[in-house]
Design an enzyme around this catalytic site. Structure first.
Site, PDB file in Angstrom:
ATOM      1  N   ARG A  56      29.763 -52.656  23.244  1.00 56.47           N
ATOM      2  CA  ARG A  56      29.363 -53.010  21.876  1.00 56.47           C
ATOM      3  C   ARG A  56      28.853 -54.449  21.794  1.00 56.47           C
ATOM      4  O   ARG A  56      27.996 -54.778  20.989  1.00 56.47           O
ATOM      5  CB  ARG A  56      30.544 -52.807  20.921  1.00 56.47           C
ATOM      6  CG  ARG A  56      30.130 -52.851  19.443  1.00 56.47           C
ATOM      7  CD  ARG A  56      31.279 -52.523  18.519  1.00 56.47           C
ATOM      8  NE  ARG A  56      32.322 -53.514  18.597  1.00 56.47           N
ATOM      9  CZ  ARG A  56      33.627 -53.241  18.672  1.00 56.47           C
ATOM     10  NH1 ARG A  56      34.060 -51.994  18.684  1.00 56.47           N
ATOM     11  NH2 ARG A  56      34.511 -54.207  18.743  1.00 56.47           N
ATOM     12  N   TYR A 109      11.170 -55.199   1.654  1.00 57.80           N
ATOM     13  CA  TYR A 109      11.426 -53.796   1.975  1.00 57.80           C
ATOM     14  C   TYR A 109      12.457 -53.230   0.979  1.00 57.80           C
ATOM     15  O   TYR A 109      13.586 -53.736   0.906  1.00 57.80           O
ATOM     16  CB  TYR A 109      11.939 -53.749   3.418  1.00 57.80           C
ATOM     17  CG  TYR A 109      12.275 -52.401   3.930  1.00 57.80           C
ATOM     18  CD1 TYR A 109      11.307 -51.406   4.026  1.00 57.80           C
ATOM     19  CD2 TYR A 109      13.570 -52.096   4.354  1.00 57.80           C
ATOM     20  CE1 TYR A 109      11.621 -50.154   4.518  1.00 57.80           C
ATOM     21  CE2 TYR A 109      13.888 -50.848   4.857  1.00 57.80           C
ATOM     22  CZ  TYR A 109      12.913 -49.885   4.924  1.00 57.80           C
ATOM     23  OH  TYR A 109      13.225 -48.650   5.410  1.00 57.80           O
ATOM     24  N   ASP A 181      11.017 -61.517   7.839  1.00 60.02           N
ATOM     25  CA  ASP A 181      10.820 -60.144   8.325  1.00 60.02           C
ATOM     26  C   ASP A 181       9.396 -60.043   8.869  1.00 60.02           C
ATOM     27  O   ASP A 181       8.426 -60.055   8.115  1.00 60.02           O
ATOM     28  CB  ASP A 181      11.053 -59.146   7.174  1.00 60.02           C
ATOM     29  CG  ASP A 181      10.986 -57.691   7.637  1.00 60.02           C
ATOM     30  OD1 ASP A 181      10.277 -57.404   8.623  1.00 60.02           O
ATOM     31  OD2 ASP A 181      11.624 -56.841   6.990  1.00 60.02           O
ATOM     32  N   LYS A 206       9.031 -49.630  14.087  1.00 60.97           N
ATOM     33  CA  LYS A 206       7.631 -49.589  13.659  1.00 60.97           C
ATOM     34  C   LYS A 206       6.702 -49.801  14.853  1.00 60.97           C
ATOM     35  O   LYS A 206       6.648 -48.960  15.727  1.00 60.97           O
ATOM     36  CB  LYS A 206       7.414 -50.633  12.553  1.00 60.97           C
ATOM     37  CG  LYS A 206       8.387 -50.472  11.370  1.00 60.97           C
ATOM     38  CD  LYS A 206       8.114 -49.239  10.548  1.00 60.97           C
ATOM     39  CE  LYS A 206       9.244 -48.881   9.572  1.00 60.97           C
ATOM     40  NZ  LYS A 206       9.688 -49.915   8.670  1.00 60.97           N
TER      41      LYS A 206
HETATM   42  C1  LIG Z   1      10.784 -50.077   7.855  1.00 66.46           C
HETATM   43  C2  LIG Z   1      11.036 -51.488   7.541  1.00 66.46           C
HETATM   44  C3  LIG Z   1      12.302 -52.044   7.699  1.00 66.46           C
HETATM   45  C4  LIG Z   1      13.498 -51.208   8.066  1.00 66.46           C
HETATM   46  O1  LIG Z   1      13.426 -50.755   9.360  1.00 66.46           O
HETATM   47  P1  LIG Z   1      14.240 -49.468   9.878  1.00 66.46           P
HETATM   48  O2  LIG Z   1      14.101 -49.599  11.344  1.00 66.46           O
HETATM   49  O3  LIG Z   1      13.575 -48.284   9.278  1.00 66.46           O
HETATM   50  O4  LIG Z   1      15.648 -49.630   9.391  1.00 66.46           O
HETATM   51  C5  LIG Z   1      12.465 -53.398   7.485  1.00 66.46           C
HETATM   52  N1  LIG Z   1      11.439 -54.166   7.100  1.00 66.46           N
HETATM   53  C6  LIG Z   1      10.217 -53.671   6.918  1.00 66.46           C
HETATM   54  C7  LIG Z   1       9.116 -54.577   6.482  1.00 66.46           C
HETATM   55  C8  LIG Z   1       9.975 -52.320   7.123  1.00 66.46           C
HETATM   56  O5  LIG Z   1       8.764 -51.818   6.892  1.00 66.46           O
END
Ligand SMILES: *Cc1c(COP(=O)(O)O)cnc(C)c1O
Length: 391
Positions: A56, A109, A181, A206
């Site tokens: 972990r 998000y 982000d 993504k």
């Molecule tokens: C999709 C997304 C997230 C979350 O990511 P997951 O891997 O789906 O939890 C965070 N920030 C942005 C800008 C996103 O598009």
């Protein structure tokens, strides 16, 4: 790698490779583990000083993954998270406590907003959403107890480009942590650490994953102190990631620049096509010269990805459904950054407070994949025909 100043394509092709440790095998192998064994009592009692003690807290694969992405973004070190949302929530919890005030961009998000409005608020943290285009104006929102400023640029669904340097300058003066982000850029189109940001995180599900088959996140600290705070939060929360997903992320990384460039090129063609359609009120894509954020985007970004939104003319639900439901290459689904095209309807009324969403007409976000853009355009054209017939 022998030097730090190789080109981006060279770096990404070789980051994290350790053939010497794995009998010459090119890709770091998947390490499935929970238990990690100790040779004797003494080494167990000193386990805190051991690199790996329980899976972990880390494995050879998670460390490789974290260090590869930290190097890619230009930070110190990183924590692996099971998804992008977890990278966000862990970072927020690492840098806030009861009684604090935090500034969060209005176009973040949406599930991250849900976390703020529920969990952070319940902990007695004051969450204030700010206009993503605020720039130096952020200084007026700073309070004595402001703990962090969160940025997401370009913003979710509407792609406002934030003036990172202005916000970081204000934050640095007040010793406030900045969190960014960077999912949109994949770390390829923009490097927030070069502009002074403290924490850079991504949804690796993504573009880095890139094939619509993993859930994974990363949060990177600019220096040892910031990283240690992230690691402590991850340790307290039990944040760790799945080995197969980390393996696929490292594999996806190799082709990230190629995929992003092609998706961006295709998306610009589609954005221009949509801009010329009478059924469309507005196209949200910073790569378009007429986009209000185009100049800010050019200042910071060296390209655009495959993601864009467009606002349909006001029409009945039936007409919108006629458009969406007959599309061959834009099935409806969440996420983006895969090799394929995708569509997701956006409902921003409840997701915006600092800059209320007042547009009439349906907002559709599409991810433009690696298909031939001519086929995608023909698909959308047929959709507009159905839309017009049903109006
Ligand atoms: C999709 C997304 C997230 C979350 O990511 P997951 O891997 O789906 O939890 C965070 N920030 C942005 C800008 C996103 O598009």
């Amino acid at each position: 790698m022998k030097k730090k100043n190789y080109g981006e394509n060279t770096k990404i092709a070789h980051l994290g490779q350790k053939p010497d440790e794995y009998y010459g095998v090119v890709n770091p192998p998947i390490v499935h583990a929970s238990t990690i064994l100790f040779p004797d009592l003494e080494s167990y009692e000193k386990r805190d000083r051991q690199v790996f003690q329980y899976a972990r807290y880390g494995t050879p694969l998670s460390k490789t993954y974290e260090q590869a992405l930290a190097a890619w973004e230009g930070g110190f070190d990183a924590i692996a998270a099971p998804c992008g949302l977890s990278a966000i929530t862990t970072s927020f919890l690492a840098f806030s406590k009861t009684g604090d005030h935090v500034l969060v961009t209005d176009s973040l998000y949406p599930p991250a907003r849900t976390f703020c409005s529920n969990v952070l608020t319940r902990m007695g943290i004051e969450v204030e959403y700010y206009d993503p285009c605020i720039g130096v104006g952020i200084s007026k929102l700073i309070k004595r107890n402001t703990a962090f400023i969160h940025m997401e640029s370009p913003g979710s669904a509407t792609f406002e480009v934030q003036d990172v340097e202005s916000i970081v300058a204000v934050a640095k003066k007040k010793k406030i942590v900045t969190i960014f982000d960077n999912s949109w850029s994949g770390g390829f189109l923009f490097k927030p650490f070069q502009h002074g940001v403290d924490v850079v995180l991504q949804s690796v599900s993504k573009y880095i994953g890139g094939h619509s088959d993993i859930m994974l996140g990363i949060s990177i600290g600019r220096n040892k102190d910031i990283y240690t705070k992230l690691k402590t939060a991850a340790t307290h929360l039990g944040v760790c990631a799945g080995p197969e997903d980390m393996y696929y992320a490292l594999r996806g990384l190799r082709t990230l620049p190629l995929r992003m460039k092609q998706c961006g090129e295709n998306a610009l063609k589609i954005a221009k096509f949509l801009e010329g359609r009478k059924e469309v009120q507005k196209v949200y894509y910073p790569g378009l010269a007429r986009n209000p954020h185009h100049r800010m985007w050019k200042k910071y970004y060296n390209g655009a990805n495959g993601l864009l939104s467009f606002l349909l003319q006001p029409a009945s639900k039936k007409a919108v459904a006629a458009f969406c439901d007959g599309l061959e290459f834009f099935p409806i689904g969440s996420s983006w950054g895969g090799y394929e095209s995708l569509l997701q309807p956006q409902y921003l009324k409840a997701a915006r407070t600092a800059v209320p969403w007042t547009e009439k007409g349906m907002l559709l976000r599409i991810h433009v994949g690696l298909e031939d853009p001519e086929d995608l355009i023909a698909d959308l054209e047929a959709g507009f025909k159905r839309f017009n017939r049903a109006r």
